[in-house]
Design a protein around this motif. Structure first.
Motif, mmCIF file in Angstrom:
data_model
loop_
_atom_site.group_PDB
_atom_site.id
_atom_site.type_symbol
_atom_site.label_atom_id
_atom_site.label_comp_id
_atom_site.label_asym_id
_atom_site.label_seq_id
_atom_site.Cartn_x
_atom_site.Cartn_y
_atom_site.Cartn_z
ATOM 1 N N TYR A 142 0.835 -1.205 0.000
ATOM 2 C CA TYR A 142 0.000 0.000 0.000
ATOM 3 C C TYR A 142 0.869 1.254 0.000
ATOM 4 O O TYR A 142 0.596 2.221 -0.719
ATOM 5 N N LEU A 143 1.924 1.220 0.786
ATOM 6 C CA LEU A 143 2.764 2.414 0.951
ATOM 7 C C LEU A 143 3.623 2.720 -0.270
ATOM 8 O O LEU A 143 3.831 3.883 -0.600
ATOM 9 N N LEU A 144 4.152 1.677 -0.919
ATOM 10 C CA LEU A 144 5.114 1.901 -2.003
ATOM 11 C C LEU A 144 4.396 2.404 -3.242
ATOM 12 O O LEU A 144 3.566 1.706 -3.812
ATOM 13 N N PRO A 145 4.740 3.584 -3.688
ATOM 14 C CA PRO A 145 3.983 4.194 -4.785
ATOM 15 C C PRO A 145 4.149 3.436 -6.105
ATOM 16 O O PRO A 145 3.360 3.608 -7.013
ATOM 17 N N PHE A 146 5.171 2.606 -6.179
ATOM 18 C CA PHE A 146 5.426 1.909 -7.447
ATOM 19 C C PHE A 146 5.051 0.434 -7.382
ATOM 20 O O PHE A 146 5.310 -0.318 -8.312
ATOM 21 N N ALA A 147 4.442 0.011 -6.264
ATOM 22 C CA ALA A 147 4.050 -1.401 -6.143
ATOM 23 C C ALA A 147 2.563 -1.552 -6.429
ATOM 24 O O ALA A 147 1.739 -0.813 -5.906
ATOM 25 N N GLY A 175 -3.199 -6.630 5.643
ATOM 26 C CA GLY A 175 -2.153 -5.618 5.783
ATOM 27 C C GLY A 175 -2.413 -4.415 4.883
ATOM 28 O O GLY A 175 -2.250 -3.260 5.289
ATOM 29 N N TYR A 176 -2.830 -4.694 3.650
ATOM 30 C CA TYR A 176 -3.125 -3.610 2.713
ATOM 31 C C TYR A 176 -4.271 -2.753 3.236
ATOM 32 O O TYR A 176 -4.202 -1.524 3.244
ATOM 33 N N ARG A 177 -5.312 -3.429 3.714
ATOM 34 C CA ARG A 177 -6.512 -2.746 4.185
ATOM 35 C C ARG A 177 -6.234 -1.914 5.441
ATOM 36 O O ARG A 177 -6.667 -0.765 5.546
ATOM 37 N N GLU A 178 -5.500 -2.498 6.365
ATOM 38 C CA GLU A 178 -5.193 -1.788 7.616
ATOM 39 C C GLU A 178 -4.317 -0.559 7.328
ATOM 40 O O GLU A 178 -4.472 0.482 7.969
ATOM 41 N N PRO A 186 -0.888 7.549 0.565
ATOM 42 C CA PRO A 186 0.571 7.374 0.548
ATOM 43 C C PRO A 186 1.306 8.510 -0.171
ATOM 44 O O PRO A 186 2.453 8.812 0.172
ATOM 45 N N GLU A 187 0.663 9.115 -1.127
ATOM 46 C CA GLU A 187 1.342 10.225 -1.822
ATOM 47 C C GLU A 187 1.661 11.366 -0.861
ATOM 48 O O GLU A 187 2.690 12.017 -0.979
ATOM 49 N N GLU A 188 0.769 11.572 0.093
ATOM 50 C CA GLU A 188 1.033 12.594 1.110
ATOM 51 C C GLU A 188 2.243 12.208 1.960
ATOM 52 O O GLU A 188 3.097 13.021 2.272
ATOM 53 N N LEU A 189 2.282 10.925 2.326
ATOM 54 C CA LEU A 189 3.379 10.451 3.172
ATOM 55 C C LEU A 189 4.733 10.615 2.494
ATOM 56 O O LEU A 189 5.740 10.880 3.125
ATOM 57 N N TRP A 190 4.739 10.414 1.189
ATOM 58 C CA TRP A 190 6.010 10.420 0.454
ATOM 59 C C TRP A 190 6.357 11.781 -0.124
ATOM 60 O O TRP A 190 7.380 11.923 -0.765
#
Lengths: 207, 207
Positions: A142-147, A175-178, A186-190
């Motif tokens: 979920y976090l990795l913008p390229f995955a 894990g993805y859902r949580e 995630p774009e905000e996080l990165w």
């Protein structure tokens, strides 16, 4: 944001022996490479210190052939133990993301981090503590913008033995859902991370 | 020659997908590290090229912490396919050793090499072609002056699932035996290799 050009992206998976860190590294590495046309190196270190129970796997992901497999300026540090977190947070680059196991890293050494109680999730929602690493894989996807979720899950299914496939797919989805529920966009996080602000580039195959 | 001080020793395992190269790297790496007090990094590369069927794992072994995990001046190249042999023999350092699968590398690009028909041995002596990588492990254990047969075999037994343990121990022993029978004294083979002519040094733990 998906399938973008990546100059170099460094991930460290760290924690304790028995948490399935090396398997996580292998499954994440093969998923990112085989499913997404990235080059990936996955390095694991063994040594006298490994007897102390520490475990670590480094991934370097790039659109180009990787000539330097050492990870030393981390974009993402996943720390599943307090000791690993203490040891490696200094290797995070500016704007890099720290993802922790919130029950095992009681005292994060920095203020900026995200986390989930991965072990508890594995026990209570999956009923199998060994599925913890696959919940981490789902959250990282979920976090990795390229995955790509679909590709990572498909690779997971392909590399696992049949008898543990279903429960791991369930763990991956959890894990993805949580992560989606708790971490926001995630774009905000990165946004602070220079690697990720590059534009999509569909031409990377021809570089 | 056993348990000596090692500055740096680089091994590349290379061949085709399906030959068990990555598992071989993992088992060899953990055996050398956990059983012998060496530091080991094991790097595997995934990428678009992996789809073509190539597989590769690099090990760096040292008495000291390894700060540079890239293998680029090989002490030992194990090539289990013609393509891998052609691609990597130039990375052998002077005095480095080339070990090939003699039925799969029909045209060795250099005159100096040693080899065994690993695949045929697996089929005919073990009855299981998948045991080929463990035969290679046995042969490599014989060749590596710092690897102890007993320790490597014990580690192999520990990392394998119970149901395939016995057949792999048999394969390991076969590889060791065939290497001993065919390759002669390993000290002679390595005499030109500067890394190995160092003296025993029991004090390396305290460096």
């Amino acid at each position: 944001m998906k399938n973008q050009y990546l100059d170099r992206f460094e991930i460290r998976l760290s924690g304790l022996g028995g948490q399935g860190i090396l398997t996580l590294g292998k499954v994440m590495g093969s998923g990112l490479a085989l499913g997404h046309s990235y080059f990936v190196t996955q390095t694991q270190s063994y040594g006298p210190e490994a007897r102390g129970g520490a475990s670590r796997s480094d991934l370097v992901v790039s659109s180009n052939v990787i000539s330097y497999p050492k990870a030393e300026s981390l974009d993402l540090l996943i720390a599943l133990s307090q000791e690993a977190c203490n040891m490696y947070y200094r290797n995070l680059k500016s704007g890099g993301l720290l993802l922790i196991e919130t029950d095992l890293v009681k005292q994060p050494p920095v203020n900026q981090f995200i986390g989930l109680p991965f072990t508890k999730l594995a026990k209570e929602k999956i009923g199998l503590v060994q599925a913890m690493n696959t919940i981490v894989l789902g959250a990282a996807t979920y976090l990795l913008p390229f995955a790509q979720q679909r590709v990572m899950r498909k690779n997971l299914e392909e590399v696992l033995p049949a008898k543990i496939r279903d429960i791991n797919v369930k763990a991956f989805n959890l894990g993805y859902r949580e992560a989606k529920k708790n971490f926001g966009d995630p774009e905000e996080l990165w946004r602070a991370n220079a690697v990720i602000v590059e534009e999509d580039n569909d031409d990377y195959d021809s570089i």
